[in-house]
Design an enzyme around this catalytic site. Structure first.
Site, PDB file in Angstrom:
ATOM      1  N   ASP A  49       0.825  -1.205   0.000  1.00 12.07           N
ATOM      2  CA  ASP A  49       0.000   0.000   0.000  1.00 12.07           C
ATOM      3  C   ASP A  49       0.859   1.255   0.000  1.00 12.07           C
ATOM      4  O   ASP A  49       1.950   1.301   0.584  1.00 12.07           O
ATOM      5  CB  ASP A  49      -0.890  -0.008   1.246  1.00 12.07           C
ATOM      6  CG  ASP A  49      -1.830   1.175   1.314  1.00 12.07           C
ATOM      7  OD1 ASP A  49      -2.700   1.282   0.436  1.00 12.07           O
ATOM      8  OD2 ASP A  49      -1.681   1.998   2.234  1.00 12.07           O
ATOM      9  N   GLU A  80       1.163  -0.507  -5.165  1.00 13.56           N
ATOM     10  CA  GLU A  80       0.167   0.539  -5.422  1.00 13.56           C
ATOM     11  C   GLU A  80       0.950   1.837  -5.611  1.00 13.56           C
ATOM     12  O   GLU A  80       1.198   2.578  -4.658  1.00 13.56           O
ATOM     13  CB  GLU A  80      -0.828   0.678  -4.266  1.00 13.56           C
ATOM     14  CG  GLU A  80      -1.952   1.643  -4.606  1.00 13.56           C
ATOM     15  CD  GLU A  80      -2.484   2.429  -3.409  1.00 13.56           C
ATOM     16  OE1 GLU A  80      -3.513   3.101  -3.563  1.00 13.56           O
ATOM     17  OE2 GLU A  80      -1.859   2.401  -2.343  1.00 13.56           O
TER      18      GLU A  80
END
Length: 684
Positions: free
Chosen positions: A301, A352
């Site tokens: 993330d 990401e």
């Protein structure tokens, strides 16, 4: 002491086997051994149920100059709660949870819990031994899930990991997903953070059960041939005083300077990637989830927030070269991904990363960061922006639709339509589509066909497959009652069929990295808003699949589509099929869905077919050896004679699902009997 030495050097990649708490048995009896890293603490003691939380009973002692403290406590047993009483370098007392604890109390309580991790007998040996390299050619169709809101009991209680396993495995098989990506399941104090503000990096959240329960979840998914990817958050951690923040009275895990060590918009602190011990902590954590829980990958993330020292900041500290790149993070990613690729080649490492940072998925030895995949945020933004534009204006955005192919082969991409796109006023996937209810469903089916045939792996967030109208709500289950309505049920059926078609046709995934695998056939028709392309893969047995997308709500009759070869072509999938909730507009092919190519050059190709493209629809067709064909001249009159009233009639039928009905917020529940709650006083 060797592990402590490696930990201090940033080279212990299984430090969870050294730090934390674990049971022991020796000549003096049985109990638990505790170790914690707090290099600047003045003193530390262990407090818990075993000593009535008395800080004078069990002091820890230093292991030389390693910064590690240790003690044994005889009589401490599994399920006992505990914390560390840390007298910090600032002379203040802090009651800290164990950064390496395997289990925690359920929020709002937060004590660590003693846990014997030798707790489960796996049954997924055949699956794990058969896992191939993450970069091997294979279909990847990911279902993104938030465990707290996929399903809930009628009384609002969570499903346990064990309950979720059976239902989710069955659903993924029905829907033909190959992977499940779980939003973070590490322990976290705030439900509203969705798991992205982690306090217990080495513990699954006790909201849904124990570590053994989560292992059962993974095991069942594997036995159903579903791979598991877990969201992982090495970018930042929350400011909860009981957790990592100022662990020894100083910035221990975090950067000391807030200009680089704090994300104020998120209310979090940033890991200090210049410290060897932090590198050991984070790499060991990635290894922990892959090793101990048999996971098939990690989605990392907020990578962009890590790579740029000025990310989201008005003030920042440049790197030693005066630039904005975080050189320490670059080295961390290279080291992390090299270790994972060497020891766990089956594991997907997905970034990401929302910028144009170069070579994210290139090999470390070639100057890349070493990830196996990257979320294609550019494709996602351009695609959703295009599809949310009213049909009359789409012609002005034609280039935007095509732009993703300018860089489609620069990285190993995942085409993500994730949870981030259906919250905070962005609307649900179905509600992003303009127009009335029929147009919304038609556009969404076409969007999914486009996604499945665009180069790159696929990811879709839960609920989008049946057209949930409200935005995702983390605090309640999906609106499964929508499946009582035909249009939603037919959309779900369509997604299942489309997913199966994707898996069964290597043309759509075997070559996602070159112009051999993808070719624009015609992307110039801005007047009619039509896009035509083909997908191909090596092997004579695999015929090219052509895709034609009509982006306006009117049928295009007698439309010419260039093709390379003569012979018979067959319509193999049509988003406008009535079985999917479409209008059933006639395409002008025979009952066997076949049509013969016209031997006449068109748009630079030696042949073409003539077909009706239904409104707001996409079609897949491919060359076959079936001799049954349609004579275009004989059927031309019939095609034109078909009344548009048929489309209107079907649309009216579908429109019975009104928007007001779709936006009900009180969910109907199934007849499922709620299982007993997890014991929050003990196992949680």
């Amino acid at each position: 002491m060797e592990q402590a030495y490696l930990f201090n050097r940033g080279e212990d990649y299984m430090v969870y086997n050294f730090l934390g708490s674990r049971p022991y048995s020796d000549g003096d009896g049985e109990g638990y051994l505790f170790r914690v890293w707090a290099p600047n603490a003045i003193s530390i003691s262990v407090i818990g149920d075993f000593n009535n939380w008395d800080s004078e009973c069990n002091y820890m002692y230093r292991l030389d100059n390693t910064g590690v403290w240790e003690c044994k406590i005889r009589g401490a047993k599994q399920w006992d709660r505990y914390k560390y009483r840390v007298i910090g370098a600032d002379s203040r007392a802090y009651d800290k949870i164990d950064p390496f604890a395997r289990h925690f109390e359920t929020r709002p309580n937060n004590a660590s819990i003693l846990y014997n991790f030798d707790d489960y007998k796996w049954g997924d040996g055949d699956f794990c031994s058969g896992r191939k390299d993450a970069l091997d050619v294979a279909p990847i169709n990911i279902y993104e899930v938030h465990l707290g809101s996929w399903r809930r009991h009628p009384d609002g209680n969570f499903f346990t990991y064990r309950e979720m396993a059976l239902d989710l495995a069955e659903y993924c098989r029905k829907m033909n997903y190959t992977h499940v990506e779980l939003m973070p399941v590490m322990e976290h104090p705030l439900d509203a953070s969705w798991g992205y503000q982690v306090t217990g990096y080495y513990a699954v959240t006790s909201r849904f059960g124990t570590p053994a329960d989560f292992k059962y979840f993974v095991d069942i998914m594997h036995q159903n041939n579903i791979k598991i990817i877990l969201d992982w958050v090495p970018a930042h951690f929350p400011k909860n005083i009981e957790a990592l923040i100022r662990f020894d009275g100083t910035p221990c895990y975090e950067y000391s300077d807030p200009r680089i060590g704090e994300h104020r918009e998120w209310g979090t602190y940033v890991f200090d990637y210049s410290k060897n011990e932090v590198i050991s902590f984070l790499i060991s954590n990635a290894v922990f989830w892959l090793e101990e829980f048999h996971l098939d990958g990690l989605r990392v993330d907020a990578v962009s927030s890590m790579l740029y020292r000025n990310y989201g900041r008005t003030q920042y500290i440049p790197n030693v070269n005066g630039g904005t790149e975080n050189l320490e993070v670059i080295e961390f990613f290279k080291k992390l991904n090299s270790i994972i690729r060497k020891n766990y080649p089956h594991a997907m490492m997905i970034a990401e990363e929302s910028t144009a940072w170069p070579k994210v998925t290139h090999k470390v030895e070639d100057g890349g960061l070493g990830f196996t995949h990257k979320w294609n945020m550019g494709w996602m933004h351009d695609t959703l922006d295009y599809f949310s534009t009213d049909s009359y204006a789409r012609g002005w955005h034609h280039d935007q639709f095509c732009f993703s192919m300018m860089y489609a082969f620069s990285e190993n991409f995942v085409l993500s339509l994730s949870h981030d796109e259906v919250v905070h006023g962005k609307y649900s996937m179905i509600d992003k589509m303009p127009g009335d209810i029929w147009r919304k469903f038609a556009s969404l089916r076409t969007l999914y066909m486009y996604q499945m045939s665009h180069p790159g792996a696929k990811l879709n967030f839960m609920g989008a497959e049946f057209g949930q109208f409200i935005e995702w709500r983390f605090y309640e289950e999906l609106e499964w009652f929508m499946l009582d309505y035909e249009s939603h049920r037919l959309l779900q059926d369509y997604c299942s069929v489309l997913n199966k078609f994707y898996i069964d046709h290597p043309q759509l995934w075997a070559d996602d990295h070159s112009w051999y695998g993808f070719e624009w056939i015609d992307a110039t028709d801005t007047l009619n808003n039509v896009f035509i392309y083909k997908r191909a893969c090596p092997g004579e047995e695999y015929k090219d699949i052509y895709c034609a997308l009509n982006m306006v709500p009117k049928p295009l009759e007698g439309y010419k589509i260039p093709v390379y070869e003569p012979g018979t072509y067959k319509l193999v999938l049509n988003t406008d099929d009535m079985s999917f909730g479409g209008s059933g507009y006639p395409t002008g092919v025979d009952v066997n869905m076949c049509i013969k190519a016209v031997e006449e050059e068109y748009n630079g190709k030696p042949y073409h077919i003539v077909i009706n493209i239904p409104p707001l629809a996409g079609i897949y067709f491919m060359k076959v050896d079936d001799p049954v064909v349609t004579d275009i001249k004989d059927t031309a009159v019939k095609i034109k004679a078909v009344s548009s009233a048929k489309t209107k009639t079907v649309a009216k039928k579908v429109t019975k699902t009104t928007k007001s009905t779709a936006k009900k917020s009180t969910a109907k529940t199934t007849n499922r009997k709620p299982s007993s709650k997890v014991d929050k006083t003990k196992k949680q």
